[in-house]
Design a protein around this motif. Structure first.
Motif, PDB file in Angstrom:
ATOM      1  N   HIS A  42      -7.206  -3.645  -5.925  1.00 50.76           N
ATOM      2  CA  HIS A  42      -6.524  -2.133  -5.876  1.00 50.76           C
ATOM      3  C   HIS A  42      -5.050  -1.861  -6.210  1.00 50.76           C
ATOM      4  CE1 HIS A  42      -5.658   1.356  -4.617  1.00 50.76           C
ATOM      5  NE2 HIS A  42      -7.549   1.627  -3.961  1.00 50.76           N
ATOM      6  N   PRO A  43      -4.994  -1.229  -7.650  1.00 49.61           N
ATOM      7  CA  PRO A  43      -3.648  -0.921  -8.015  1.00 49.61           C
ATOM      8  C   PRO A  43      -2.547  -0.872  -6.597  1.00 49.61           C
ATOM      9  CG  PRO A  43      -5.432   0.509  -9.237  1.00 49.61           C
ATOM     10  CD  PRO A  43      -5.285  -0.152  -8.014  1.00 49.61           C
ATOM     11  N   LEU A  44      -2.655   0.516  -6.224  1.00 49.59           N
ATOM     12  CA  LEU A  44      -1.998   0.316  -4.297  1.00 49.59           C
ATOM     13  C   LEU A  44      -1.686  -0.263  -3.264  1.00 49.59           C
ATOM     14  CD1 LEU A  44      -2.930   3.855  -3.843  1.00 49.59           C
ATOM     15  CD2 LEU A  44      -1.568   3.328  -5.470  1.00 49.59           C
ATOM     16  N   HIS A  45      -2.627  -1.643  -3.525  1.00 53.07           N
ATOM     17  CA  HIS A  45      -2.508  -2.759  -2.620  1.00 53.07           C
ATOM     18  C   HIS A  45      -1.987  -3.633  -3.635  1.00 53.07           C
ATOM     19  CE1 HIS A  45      -3.953   0.181   0.446  1.00 53.07           C
ATOM     20  NE2 HIS A  45      -5.449   0.138  -0.111  1.00 53.07           N
ATOM     21  N   ARG A  74      -3.300   1.251 -15.403  1.00 57.02           N
ATOM     22  CA  ARG A  74      -3.157   2.990 -15.537  1.00 57.02           C
ATOM     23  C   ARG A  74      -2.191   3.211 -14.644  1.00 57.02           C
ATOM     24  NH1 ARG A  74      -6.039   8.374 -16.258  1.00 57.02           N
ATOM     25  NH2 ARG A  74      -6.904   6.356 -17.761  1.00 57.02           N
ATOM     26  N   GLY A  75      -0.616   3.133 -14.669  1.00 57.41           N
ATOM     27  CA  GLY A  75       0.452   3.100 -13.595  1.00 57.41           C
ATOM     28  C   GLY A  75       0.877   2.073 -12.843  1.00 57.41           C
ATOM     29  N   GLN A  82      -0.304   6.923 -13.853  1.00 52.56           N
ATOM     30  CA  GLN A  82      -0.617   6.529 -12.208  1.00 52.56           C
ATOM     31  C   GLN A  82      -2.142   6.426 -11.854  1.00 52.56           C
ATOM     32  OE1 GLN A  82       1.439  10.002 -10.930  1.00 52.56           O
ATOM     33  NE2 GLN A  82      -0.453  11.298 -11.103  1.00 52.56           N
ATOM     34  N   TYR A  83      -2.065   6.373 -10.526  1.00 50.63           N
ATOM     35  CA  TYR A  83      -3.602   5.982  -9.783  1.00 50.63           C
ATOM     36  C   TYR A  83      -4.479   6.916  -9.858  1.00 50.63           C
ATOM     37  CZ  TYR A  83      -7.519   4.660  -6.453  1.00 50.63           C
ATOM     38  OH  TYR A  83      -8.010   4.085  -5.253  1.00 50.63           O
ATOM     39  N   SER A 113     -13.188  -7.330  -6.170  1.00 52.47           N
ATOM     40  CA  SER A 113     -12.473  -5.443  -5.385  1.00 52.47           C
ATOM     41  C   SER A 113     -12.923  -4.574  -5.359  1.00 52.47           C
ATOM     42  CB  SER A 113     -11.180  -6.673  -3.869  1.00 52.47           C
ATOM     43  OG  SER A 113     -10.812  -5.770  -3.262  1.00 52.47           O
ATOM     44  N   PHE A 114     -11.777  -4.061  -5.585  1.00 53.10           N
ATOM     45  CA  PHE A 114     -11.688  -2.832  -6.661  1.00 53.10           C
ATOM     46  C   PHE A 114     -12.262  -3.016  -8.181  1.00 53.10           C
ATOM     47  CE2 PHE A 114      -9.029  -0.052  -9.585  1.00 53.10           C
ATOM     48  CZ  PHE A 114      -9.533   1.602  -9.679  1.00 53.10           C
ATOM     49  N   GLY A 115     -11.677  -4.032  -8.827  1.00 50.62           N
ATOM     50  CA  GLY A 115     -11.900  -4.519  -9.969  1.00 50.62           C
ATOM     51  C   GLY A 115     -13.620  -4.553 -10.333  1.00 50.62           C
TER      52      GLY A 115
END
Length: 208
Positions: A42-45, A74-75, A82-83, A113-115
């Motif tokens: 996850h990009p935000l984590h 992205r981001g 951005q996410y 995970s998210f990926g």
């Protein structure tokens, strides 16, 4: 940004909302037997293509003889945008697949995970005549994203003690598909101290 060896290629491709950065590693002592795209958490984590589990998947596929593409959504890093809550990230993955796949070689998709959610969702959107050979999903984010059903030969690996995505969520997702899940006892989401086990699980399972 870490390559797996001195021959790692750092590239930029056109993504859906701007440039996407990626790293390609190719086997040094044999012709490639396939191409794999590996998707990060996850990009935000804090997820990036240099995540240790992503690098472990990349090393496993490199050992199996694949040309490996890792990229930043992205981001993240130098990738524009951005996410986008998973929607745009699936588009990013499809753009990378289109850019790196070789019509003469099988395509595999992998993710953590998210990926893993993104890899499964991207696989579901590929046309039948361009389908992935096989998927490898580690700690798929089954409790957080609508991971679609996957082909019966998909390799799913989950830590028993995962405190980010409960094992039960992945078992509940896999059950209607009668999809086996490889459970690593006592291991958490990030496979701390057990990355060599993860790598050998991937390389050992892939040829079966």
């Amino acid at each position: 940004m870490a390559g797996l060896n001195p021959q790692s290629q750092l590239l930029t491709i056109a993504g859906p909302v701007g440039p996407l950065e990626l790293v390609i590693d190719a086997p040094q002592d044999m012709p490639a037997r396939g191409v794999v795209v590996v998707c990060h958490p996850h990009p935000l984590h804090g997820g990036t293509m240099d995540n240790k589990v992503v690098q472990t998947l990349a090393r496993a596929f490199l050992q199996l003889g694949y040309r490996v593409a890792r990229f930043n959504f992205r981001g993240v890093g130098a990738s524009a945008g951005q996410y986008d809550e998973g929607r745009g990230e699936v588009d990013d993955a499809l753009a990378v697949i289109a850019a790196v796949r070789d019509p003469a070689l099988p395509l595999a998709l992998a993710g953590f995970s998210f990926g893993a959610y993104v890899a499964a969702a991207a696989a579901a959107r590929l046309p039948a005549d361009q389908a992935a050979e096989r998927l490898a999903l580690v700690g798929p984010a089954t409790s957080r994203f609508p991971v679609p059903p996957v082909p019966a030969d998909t390799l799913v690996i989950h830590g028993e003690a995962d405190d980010v995505v409960p094992l039960q969520a992945t078992l509940d997702w896999a059950r209607p598909q009668v999809l086996p899940v490889v459970v690593v006892p006592g291991v958490g989401h990030f496979f701390h101290g057990q990355l060599s086990v993860l790598k050998s699980l991937v390389t050992g399972a892939w040829h079966r």
